[in-house]
Design a protein around this motif. Sequence first.
Motif, mmCIF file in Angstrom:
data_model
loop_
_atom_site.group_PDB
_atom_site.id
_atom_site.type_symbol
_atom_site.label_atom_id
_atom_site.label_comp_id
_atom_site.label_asym_id
_atom_site.label_seq_id
_atom_site.Cartn_x
_atom_site.Cartn_y
_atom_site.Cartn_z
ATOM 1 N N LYS A 1 0.862 -1.180 0.000
ATOM 2 C CA LYS A 1 0.000 0.000 0.000
ATOM 3 C C LYS A 1 0.899 1.230 0.000
ATOM 4 C CE LYS A 1 -2.855 0.255 3.420
ATOM 5 N NZ LYS A 1 -3.738 0.527 4.556
ATOM 6 N N ILE B 1 1.250 5.261 0.401
ATOM 7 C CA ILE B 1 0.603 6.387 1.069
ATOM 8 C C ILE B 1 1.516 7.608 0.908
ATOM 9 C CG2 ILE B 1 -0.202 7.260 3.306
ATOM 10 C CD1 ILE B 1 -0.447 4.242 4.134
ATOM 11 N N HIS B 2 0.890 8.761 0.656
ATOM 12 C CA HIS B 2 1.655 10.006 0.575
ATOM 13 C C HIS B 2 0.926 11.088 1.348
ATOM 14 C CE1 HIS B 2 3.397 13.657 -1.398
ATOM 15 N NE2 HIS B 2 4.488 12.965 -1.124
ATOM 16 N N ASP C 1 -2.535 10.261 2.607
ATOM 17 C CA ASP C 1 -3.532 9.798 1.632
ATOM 18 C C ASP C 1 -3.063 8.509 0.970
ATOM 19 O OD1 ASP C 1 -5.210 12.038 2.004
ATOM 20 O OD2 ASP C 1 -4.035 13.221 0.570
ATOM 21 N N VAL C 2 -3.964 7.523 0.930
ATOM 22 C CA VAL C 2 -3.644 6.271 0.239
ATOM 23 C C VAL C 2 -3.674 6.544 -1.259
ATOM 24 C CG1 VAL C 2 -4.356 3.893 -0.214
ATOM 25 C CG2 VAL C 2 -4.577 4.837 2.092
#
Length: 68
Positions: A43, A45-46, A49-50
């Motif tokens: 997964k 994420i940044h 936010d996914v």
Amino acid sequence: MNAMDNLLEMMAVFGLPVLKQGEKQVETLSGFLIEVERVGLYKLIHLGDVIAPFDDLEEMCDFIKEHS
């Protein structure tokens, strides 16, 4: 090799430096967080936010490199 080893190896190939490494997470210098969901699923994420789940490490590392 396990999922984390595969991730770290691919990050090295793409020249993506690791800022922090946990048991199931890796944070990049550019603010991306990668969570190992299971073998073959990661997964991305940044900034909380996914972005997307990835099952292709090369594709994910390419995405990170392009957006860093």
